[in-house]
Design a protein around this motif. Structure first.
Motif, PDB file in Angstrom:
ATOM      1  N   THR A   1       0.830  -1.205   0.000  1.00 23.99           N
ATOM      2  CA  THR A   1       0.000   0.000   0.000  1.00 23.99           C
ATOM      3  C   THR A   1       0.863   1.252   0.000  1.00 23.99           C
ATOM      4  OG1 THR A   1      -0.212   0.023   2.425  1.00 23.99           O
ATOM      5  CG2 THR A   1      -1.900  -1.166   1.167  1.00 23.99           C
ATOM      6  N   GLY A   2       2.030   1.181   0.677  1.00 15.09           N
ATOM      7  CA  GLY A   2       2.936   2.320   0.665  1.00 15.09           C
ATOM      8  C   GLY A   2       3.445   2.615  -0.732  1.00 15.09           C
ATOM      9  N   SER A   3       3.801   1.574  -1.466  1.00 10.59           N
ATOM     10  CA  SER A   3       4.258   1.744  -2.842  1.00 10.59           C
ATOM     11  C   SER A   3       3.150   2.307  -3.722  1.00 10.59           C
ATOM     12  CB  SER A   3       4.740   0.406  -3.401  1.00 10.59           C
ATOM     13  OG  SER A   3       5.134   0.531  -4.749  1.00 10.59           O
ATOM     14  N   ALA A   4       1.921   1.824  -3.504  1.00  6.57           N
ATOM     15  CA  ALA A   4       0.788   2.294  -4.302  1.00  6.57           C
ATOM     16  C   ALA A   4       0.529   3.773  -4.055  1.00  6.57           C
ATOM     17  CB  ALA A   4      -0.456   1.476  -3.971  1.00  6.57           C
ATOM     18  N   MET A   5       0.539   4.194  -2.794  1.00  6.76           N
ATOM     19  CA  MET A   5       0.238   5.612  -2.512  1.00  6.76           C
ATOM     20  C   MET A   5       1.307   6.527  -3.092  1.00  6.76           C
ATOM     21  SD  MET A   5       0.961   5.976   1.638  1.00  6.76           S
ATOM     22  CE  MET A   5       0.285   4.406   2.159  1.00  6.76           C
ATOM     23  N   GLU A   6       2.558   6.045  -3.138  1.00 13.47           N
ATOM     24  CA  GLU A   6       3.609   6.866  -3.748  1.00 13.47           C
ATOM     25  C   GLU A   6       3.412   6.948  -5.262  1.00 13.47           C
ATOM     26  OE1 GLU A   6       8.386   7.667  -3.278  1.00 13.47           O
ATOM     27  OE2 GLU A   6       7.602   5.679  -2.782  1.00 13.47           O
ATOM     28  N   THR A   7       2.940   5.878  -5.869  1.00 14.01           N
ATOM     29  CA  THR A   7       2.645   5.884  -7.300  1.00 14.01           C
ATOM     30  C   THR A   7       1.550   6.885  -7.637  1.00 14.01           C
ATOM     31  OG1 THR A   7       3.301   3.568  -7.588  1.00 14.01           O
ATOM     32  CG2 THR A   7       1.820   4.490  -9.252  1.00 14.01           C
ATOM     33  N   TYR A   8       0.511   6.945  -6.806  1.00  8.63           N
ATOM     34  CA  TYR A   8      -0.573   7.900  -7.050  1.00  8.63           C
ATOM     35  C   TYR A   8      -0.026   9.331  -7.057  1.00  8.63           C
ATOM     36  CZ  TYR A   8      -3.134   3.841  -5.098  1.00  8.63           C
ATOM     37  OH  TYR A   8      -3.605   2.578  -4.808  1.00  8.63           O
ATOM     38  N   ILE A   9       0.835   9.628  -6.081  1.00  8.43           N
ATOM     39  CA  ILE A   9       1.383  10.985  -5.976  1.00  8.43           C
ATOM     40  C   ILE A   9       2.272  11.300  -7.171  1.00  8.43           C
ATOM     41  CG2 ILE A   9       2.783  12.553  -4.583  1.00  8.43           C
ATOM     42  CD1 ILE A   9       2.071  10.662  -2.166  1.00  8.43           C
ATOM     43  N   ASN A  10       3.198  10.397  -7.485  1.00 11.28           N
ATOM     44  CA  ASN A  10       4.125  10.642  -8.593  1.00 11.28           C
ATOM     45  C   ASN A  10       3.385  10.843  -9.913  1.00 11.28           C
ATOM     46  OD1 ASN A  10       6.591  10.557  -7.187  1.00 11.28           O
ATOM     47  ND2 ASN A  10       6.655   8.327  -7.249  1.00 11.28           N
ATOM     48  N   THR A  11       2.357  10.037 -10.136  1.00  9.18           N
ATOM     49  CA  THR A  11       1.574  10.185 -11.364  1.00  9.18           C
ATOM     50  C   THR A  11       0.854  11.521 -11.386  1.00  9.18           C
ATOM     51  OG1 THR A  11       1.248   7.785 -11.480  1.00  9.18           O
ATOM     52  CG2 THR A  11      -0.240   9.159 -12.803  1.00  9.18           C
ATOM     53  N   GLY A  12       0.287  11.907 -10.252  1.00  9.89           N
ATOM     54  CA  GLY A  12      -0.403  13.192 -10.184  1.00  9.89           C
ATOM     55  C   GLY A  12       0.526  14.355 -10.461  1.00  9.89           C
ATOM     56  N   VAL A  13       1.735  14.300  -9.908  1.00 16.51           N
ATOM     57  CA  VAL A  13       2.705  15.372 -10.145  1.00 16.51           C
ATOM     58  C   VAL A  13       3.079  15.426 -11.619  1.00 16.51           C
ATOM     59  CG1 VAL A  13       5.045  16.186  -9.655  1.00 16.51           C
ATOM     60  CG2 VAL A  13       3.607  15.325  -7.799  1.00 16.51           C
ATOM     61  N   ASP A  14       3.315  14.261 -12.226  1.00 16.85           N
ATOM     62  CA  ASP A  14       3.670  14.225 -13.645  1.00 16.85           C
ATOM     63  C   ASP A  14       2.554  14.806 -14.514  1.00 16.85           C
ATOM     64  OD1 ASP A  14       6.167  13.097 -13.228  1.00 16.85           O
ATOM     65  OD2 ASP A  14       5.435  11.040 -13.434  1.00 16.85           O
ATOM     66  N   LEU A  15       1.319  14.474 -14.195  1.00 16.88           N
ATOM     67  CA  LEU A  15       0.186  14.998 -14.965  1.00 16.88           C
ATOM     68  C   LEU A  15       0.071  16.508 -14.796  1.00 16.88           C
ATOM     69  CD1 LEU A  15      -2.501  12.240 -14.244  1.00 16.88           C
ATOM     70  CD2 LEU A  15      -1.386  12.706 -16.445  1.00 16.88           C
ATOM     71  N   ALA A  16       0.316  16.994 -13.584  1.00 18.76           N
ATOM     72  CA  ALA A  16       0.242  18.441 -13.346  1.00 18.76           C
ATOM     73  C   ALA A  16       1.374  19.178 -14.043  1.00 18.76           C
ATOM     74  CB  ALA A  16       0.254  18.720 -11.847  1.00 18.76           C
ATOM     75  N   LEU A  17       2.574  18.621 -13.977  1.00 20.93           N
ATOM     76  CA  LEU A  17       3.719  19.257 -14.640  1.00 20.93           C
ATOM     77  C   LEU A  17       3.524  19.333 -16.150  1.00 20.93           C
ATOM     78  CD1 LEU A  17       6.753  17.735 -12.689  1.00 20.93           C
ATOM     79  CD2 LEU A  17       6.051  20.138 -12.711  1.00 20.93           C
ATOM     80  N   SER A  18       2.895  18.322 -16.714  1.00 23.92           N
ATOM     81  CA  SER A  18       2.685  18.295 -18.166  1.00 23.92           C
ATOM     82  C   SER A  18       1.543  19.197 -18.609  1.00 23.92           C
ATOM     83  CB  SER A  18       2.390  16.860 -18.621  1.00 23.92           C
ATOM     84  OG  SER A  18       1.089  16.452 -18.208  1.00 23.92           O
ATOM     85  N   GLY A  19       0.737  19.664 -17.655  1.00 29.71           N
ATOM     86  CA  GLY A  19      -0.412  20.478 -17.992  1.00 29.71           C
ATOM     87  C   GLY A  19      -1.660  19.680 -18.302  1.00 29.71           C
ATOM     88  N   ALA A  20      -1.602  18.350 -18.133  1.00 24.62           N
ATOM     89  CA  ALA A  20      -2.768  17.508 -18.406  1.00 24.62           C
ATOM     90  C   ALA A  20      -3.882  17.750 -17.392  1.00 24.62           C
ATOM     91  CB  ALA A  20      -2.362  16.035 -18.406  1.00 24.62           C
ATOM     92  N   ILE A  21      -3.509  18.115 -16.162  1.00 28.47           N
ATOM     93  CA  ILE A  21      -4.483  18.503 -15.141  1.00 28.47           C
ATOM     94  C   ILE A  21      -4.104  19.891 -14.630  1.00 28.47           C
ATOM     95  CG2 ILE A  21      -5.085  16.155 -14.444  1.00 28.47           C
ATOM     96  CD1 ILE A  21      -3.207  16.430 -12.063  1.00 28.47           C
ATOM     97  N   ASP A  22      -5.066  20.580 -14.039  1.00 31.48           N
ATOM     98  CA  ASP A  22      -4.841  21.958 -13.605  1.00 31.48           C
ATOM     99  C   ASP A  22      -4.316  22.062 -12.184  1.00 31.48           C
ATOM    100  OD1 ASP A  22      -5.849  23.383 -15.975  1.00 31.48           O
ATOM    101  OD2 ASP A  22      -7.747  22.424 -15.447  1.00 31.48           O
ATOM    102  N   ALA A  23      -4.540  21.038 -11.358  1.00 32.24           N
ATOM    103  CA  ALA A  23      -4.105  21.079  -9.967  1.00 32.24           C
ATOM    104  C   ALA A  23      -4.156  19.678  -9.388  1.00 32.24           C
ATOM    105  CB  ALA A  23      -4.988  22.026  -9.150  1.00 32.24           C
TER     106      ALA A  23
END
Length: 344
Positions: free
Chosen positions: A100-122
Motif C-alpha cells: 500500500t505504501g508503494s501504491a500511494m507513492e505511485t498515485y502521488i508521482n503520477t499526479g505530479v507528472d500529470l500536473a507538470l505536463s499540464g494535463a491537469i490543472d491542480a
C-alpha cells in the motif's frame, strides 16, 4: 487530451488505501457543489474504491499508461485512473503495508507528472503516512518533501488556509529547542515574498496584507524576553516594507491571530509549527486546507491524517477534503486569470 470544460481538471490522489482517503473522496464527489466546481481525475485503485462506493459517482475508468497520455475530454462527471491492483482485503488491516505504501507513492508521482505536463490543472492529495512510505522503501517523509523533490523546487513553504485564517510556517517539523537557531532574516524574507506572491497569483488578492508573528512572548517586549525580534525578524519586515509589501510586525503572537481572524490581515507568517497550527486548527479544525506554496504546480491537501481508528467504518468527515478541492479549483482559476500557469 485535456478537458475543454470551463471547470478545472483536478487530479485527486487516493492516499493510503487503509486509511480514510477513499471514503472522504467518494463522499466529496457525491456533493453536487463539488462536481459543479471541477472535473475530478481520481488517481487510485478501482477495487479499493469500489468498496468506498465509487460507482455512485459514475467516473469513466482509464487504465494506467506508461506515457500518461490520457483522454480527459469526454466525461463531464470525471475519471478514475487505475494505478494499482491491490487485494481489497487490505482495507481491513488498519495500517499500511509495503504494497500500500508503494501504491500511494505511485498515485502521488503520477499526479505530479500529470500536473507538470499540464494535463491537469491542480493536484489534491488524500492523507498518507511516513510509515507507509518508509515500508515501501521511500526516502521521503511525506507529500511536501516528495513533491518538492520531484518538481525540483527549493523555494517552497507550508500554508494552512481557511476562509478566516491563513498561516505560513517559517520552520516546520523540528524540535522547539532548535527553532531560534534556524531563524534567519534571509529565510523570513523568503517566506514573506513567497506568501505575498501566492496570495496574488493563486488567491486573487491584489494587495495582500501580511502580519509577522514574533517568536517570544509580547514579541520580545523590547528585548526583555529575547532579541530575535529586533535582530532577525524586524530587518526582514523592514526590507519587505521598503519593497512595497503591505506588512506589519513582528507582532505579539498572543494577539496577531485574533486580528487576522477579524479581517485585518490576509495571512500570518509564523516562526514555528505550533505557533501557527494551534490557532489555525482552533478556527478551521474541520475545514482547513494544507497547500504547498512555491511549487510549479498547484497542490492542496486535507489538514488531517489517515485516521486508521475510524477508517472503513463510514464515520469519516469529508469537510476538509471538500475544502481542499474547492481551494484547488479556486487557485487554478485565479492562476489562469493571472496568466501564469506556474504561479510563483
Amino acid at each position: 487530451m485535456k478537458n475543454h470544460s470551463h471547470r478545472p481538471l483536478l487530479g485527486i490522489t487516493m492516499g493510503d488505501p487503509t486509511g480514510i482517503g477513499p471514503e472522504i473522496i467518494i463522499k466529496s464527489l457525491t456533493d453536487p457543489e463539488i462536481i459543479n466546481l471541477c472535473t475530478p481525475v481520481l488517481l487510485g485503485d478501482a477495487e479499493i474504491l469500489k468498496k468506498a462506493d465509487v460507482n455512485s459517482v459514475a467516473l469513466h475508468e482509464l487504465v494506467m499508461t506508461d506515457d500518461l497520455n490520457y483522454d480527459f475530454s469526454n466525461c463531464p462527471k470525471g475519471f478514475l485512473v487505475c494505478l494499482s491492483s491491490l487485494n481489497p482485503d487490505v482495507t481491513k488491516l488498519g495500517g499500511p503495508t509495503p504494497e500500500t505504501g508503494s501504491a500511494m507513492e505511485t498515485y502521488i508521482n503520477t499526479g505530479v507528472d500529470l500536473a507538470l505536463s499540464g494535463a491537469i490543472d491542480a493536484l489534491v492529495t488524500a492523507p498518507i503516512t511516513k510509515t507507509g512510505l518508509k515500508l515501501a522503501g521511500s526516502s521521503f517523509h511525506g507529500h511536501t518533501e516528495l513533491i518538492a523533490h520531484k518538481t525540483g523546487t527549493d523555494n517552497f513553504a507550508m500554508m494552512m488556509a481557511g476562509p478566516r485564517l491563513k498561516v505560513v510556517l517559517t520552520t516546520i517539523h523540528i524540535p522547539l529547542s532548535q527553532v531560534p537557531a534556524q531563524l534567519t532574516t534571509h529565510e523570513i524574507t523568503r517566506i514573506i515574498n513567497l506568501t505575498r506572491d501566492t496570495l496574488i497569483t493563486r488567491f486573487g488578492i491584489k494587495t495582500p496584507r501580511l502580519a509577522v508573528a514574533g517568536l517570544n512572548p509580547h514579541a520580545g517586549e523590547q528585548g526583555m524576553f529575547g532579541n530575535e525580534e529586533a535582530d532577525i525578524i524586524l530587518p526582514a519586515v523592514i526590507k519587505a516594507q521598503k519593497e512595497g509589501v503591505d506588512i506589519t510586525g513582528p507582532l505579539p503572537p498572543d494577539t496577531v491571530f485574533f486580528h487576522a481572524v477579524e479581517g485585518r490581515f490576509d495571512s500570518v507568517i509564523c516562526m514555528y509549527h505550533d505557533q501557527g497550527l494551534i490557532p489555525f486548527k482552533l478556527v478551521h479544525f474541520r475545514d482547513g486546507v494544507n497547500t504547498t506554496i512555491g511549487l510549479p504546480i498547484i497542490r492542496t491537501s486535507v489538514d488531517h491524517g489517515t485516521a486508521y481508528d475510524i477508517a472503513w467504518t463510514g464515520k469519516a468527515d469529508p469537510s476538509s477534503m471538500k475544502e481542499a478541492i474547492k481551494m484547488a479549483a479556486l487557485q487554478a482559476v485565479n492562476q489562469k486569470r493571472h496568466g501564469n500557469r506556474n504561479g510563483n
